[in-house]
Design an enzyme around this catalytic site. Structure first.
Site, short mmCIF file in Angstrom:
data_model
loop_
_atom_site.label_atom_id
_atom_site.label_comp_id
_atom_site.label_asym_id
_atom_site.label_seq_id
_atom_site.Cartn_x
_atom_site.Cartn_y
_atom_site.Cartn_z
N HIS A 1 0.38 -1.45 -0.29
CA HIS A 1 0.11 -0.40 -0.09
C HIS A 1 0.51 1.78 0.05
O HIS A 1 0.21 2.03 -0.45
CB HIS A 1 -0.65 -0.24 1.22
CG HIS A 1 -1.87 0.69 0.57
ND1 HIS A 1 -3.15 0.27 1.47
CD2 HIS A 1 -2.96 1.43 0.01
CE1 HIS A 1 -4.69 0.91 0.69
NE2 HIS A 1 -3.90 1.66 0.03
N ASP B 1 -9.99 -0.49 4.43
CA ASP B 1 -9.25 -1.11 3.75
C ASP B 1 -9.23 -1.25 6.02
O ASP B 1 -10.54 -0.81 6.60
CB ASP B 1 -8.27 -0.09 4.32
CG ASP B 1 -6.70 -0.28 4.55
OD1 ASP B 1 -6.25 -1.69 5.19
OD2 ASP B 1 -5.32 0.09 3.06
N HIS C 1 -6.97 -1.15 8.08
CA HIS C 1 -6.23 -0.07 8.63
C HIS C 1 -6.26 1.41 7.92
O HIS C 1 -6.82 1.48 6.82
CB HIS C 1 -5.08 -0.31 8.09
CG HIS C 1 -4.49 -2.07 8.70
ND1 HIS C 1 -4.75 -3.18 7.96
CD2 HIS C 1 -4.47 -2.37 9.53
CE1 HIS C 1 -4.02 -3.80 8.20
NE2 HIS C 1 -4.24 -4.09 8.84
N ASP D 1 -3.79 3.81 8.19
CA ASP D 1 -2.42 3.81 6.99
C ASP D 1 -2.11 5.41 6.60
O ASP D 1 -1.66 6.31 6.23
CB ASP D 1 -2.42 3.75 5.31
CG ASP D 1 -3.14 2.08 5.44
OD1 ASP D 1 -1.66 1.42 6.24
OD2 ASP D 1 -2.94 1.53 4.29
N HIS E 1 4.33 1.70 4.42
CA HIS E 1 2.60 1.05 4.12
C HIS E 1 1.48 0.90 5.12
O HIS E 1 0.82 1.60 4.79
CB HIS E 1 3.03 -0.47 3.24
CG HIS E 1 2.49 -1.39 4.41
ND1 HIS E 1 2.31 -3.03 4.50
CD2 HIS E 1 2.90 -1.66 6.06
CE1 HIS E 1 2.11 -3.09 5.59
NE2 HIS E 1 2.50 -3.03 6.62
N ASP F 1 -7.72 -2.45 -0.13
CA ASP F 1 -5.87 -3.08 0.13
C ASP F 1 -7.40 -4.20 0.56
O ASP F 1 -8.42 -4.74 1.05
CB ASP F 1 -6.01 -2.73 1.67
CG ASP F 1 -5.19 -2.84 2.18
OD1 ASP F 1 -5.03 -4.54 1.94
OD2 ASP F 1 -3.93 -3.37 2.96
N ASP G 1 -7.02 -6.68 2.34
CA ASP G 1 -7.18 -6.71 4.01
C ASP G 1 -8.68 -6.70 4.55
O ASP G 1 -8.93 -6.74 5.58
CB ASP G 1 -5.99 -7.00 4.51
CG ASP G 1 -5.84 -5.53 5.56
OD1 ASP G 1 -6.36 -4.79 4.75
OD2 ASP G 1 -4.47 -5.31 5.54
N GLU H 1 -1.79 -5.13 -1.79
CA GLU H 1 -1.91 -5.79 -1.37
C GLU H 1 -1.85 -7.29 -1.53
O GLU H 1 -2.06 -8.47 -0.73
CB GLU H 1 -2.10 -5.59 0.63
CG GLU H 1 -1.73 -4.62 1.18
CD GLU H 1 -0.50 -4.67 1.25
OE1 GLU H 1 -0.07 -5.36 1.63
OE2 GLU H 1 0.41 -2.92 2.18
#
Length: 303
Positions: free
Chosen positions: A103, A126, A128, A130, A143, A230, A232, A275
């Site tokens: 990312h 996402d 997260h 970030d 990332h 992302d 995830d 990712e």
């Protein structure tokens, strides 16, 4: 949304310590991305992969610089090259679809895209945020910083990469799918009034309501919306082939509905899809899910 999609492979793994995510763009291609998008009526071109000029070396991959950032020069140089490719893509009237790679690539994609918009909006899909500060991050993994850097937080050279200044205003950001935020990120979100939907919010409101609220929030204040997905964001049961999985994520069907709503809005102007790490995957399962997410963004309906 432009009917001309330009695929850019961002084959970088330097933003984090796990090897293999640089193979993500090809894994997504092998899962049938080009054919899937072409079947929806789009003209699809593929620029191939931007690759770091630095060799990935398993023995010395995660090298910290004097300011504690991992692979700083590698990330900087790669981001500059990606920014130029994305800038050229937008200038030619095509939709940039950037395949990751980790990312950290969003530092480059947002730098290239933001040149074309006065008030760019960002939907960050996402697990997260970030939003870590590159000056204070304990891990040094870049990332975990690209959105923060794009909002003007952290290392000055990364913040000013490609064109000076911030690339997106914090109030023009919407976070969706959050379930692993660091304390510093939580504070930054609250101080800057960033619209944030945790997985708890999604379970309470439903993904349809969340996506419509996100679009309403960005309406009138943005002249383009960049979508950064992302894998995830989805639950690890759906997408096992990613480096930072977090339990309790979105399902594929929820994500497809979210993308359909964004397609219906006609307001998404660019996209990261990041990712995917085939070395961690099960028979390319995660890349196949990534293709399904892209299909839904570009108009494929579940019914």
């Amino acid at each position: 949304m432009s009917q001309n999609i330009h695929i850019i492979g961002a084959a970088t793994t330097f933003g984090q310590p796990r090897l293999g995510v640089d193979l993500g763009p090809d894994a997504i291609r092998y899962a049938g991305l080009d054919k899937a998008l072409s079947s929806l009526g789009y003209t699809v071109t593929d620029a191939g992969d931007i690759r770091s000029k630095y060799r990935v070396n398993a023995s010395n991959h995660s090298i910290k610089n004097e300011t504690n950032l991992l692979n700083y020069r590698e990330v900087m140089d790669f981001s500059l090259e990606l920014a130029a490719e994305v800038d050229n893509t937008v200038s030619s009237g095509q939709f940039p679809l950037i395949l990751g790679g980790d990312h950290s690539l969003s530092i480059g994609s947002l730098a290239g895209i933001s040149k074309h918009y006065e008030d760019l909006g960002v939907i960050w899909y996402d697990a997260h945020g970030d939003l870590n500060d590159s000056r204070t991050s304990p891990s040094g993994n870049i990332h975990g910083m690209p959105l923060g850097i794009s909002c003007g937080v952290g290392d000055e050279d990364l913040v000013n990469l490609y064109n000076p200044g911030i690339k997106v205003k914090p109030q023009n950001v919407v976070l969706i799918g959050m379930r692993d935020l660091d304390e510093g990120e939580k504070l930054y979100i609250k101080e800057n009034g960033i619209l944030t939907f945790t997985m708890g919010d999604i379970r309470t409101k439903g993904i349809e309501s969340v996506m419509k609220e996100a679009l309403t929030h960005l309406e009138g204040r943005t002249d383009g919306i960049h979508l950064s997905v992302d894998v995830d964001a989805l639950d690890p049961l759906e997408t096992p082939g990613t480096g930072t999985p977090v339990d309790g994520g979105l399902s594929l069907s929820e994500s497809q509905l979210a993308m359909e709503i964004l397609n219906d809005s006609g307001r998404i102007t660019s996209m990261d899809l990041v990712e995917v790490n085939p070395l961690l995957d099960e028979k390319n399962k995660t890349a196949e899910k990534a293709v399904k997410i892209a299909e839904s963004l570009f108009g494929k309906k579940q019914l």
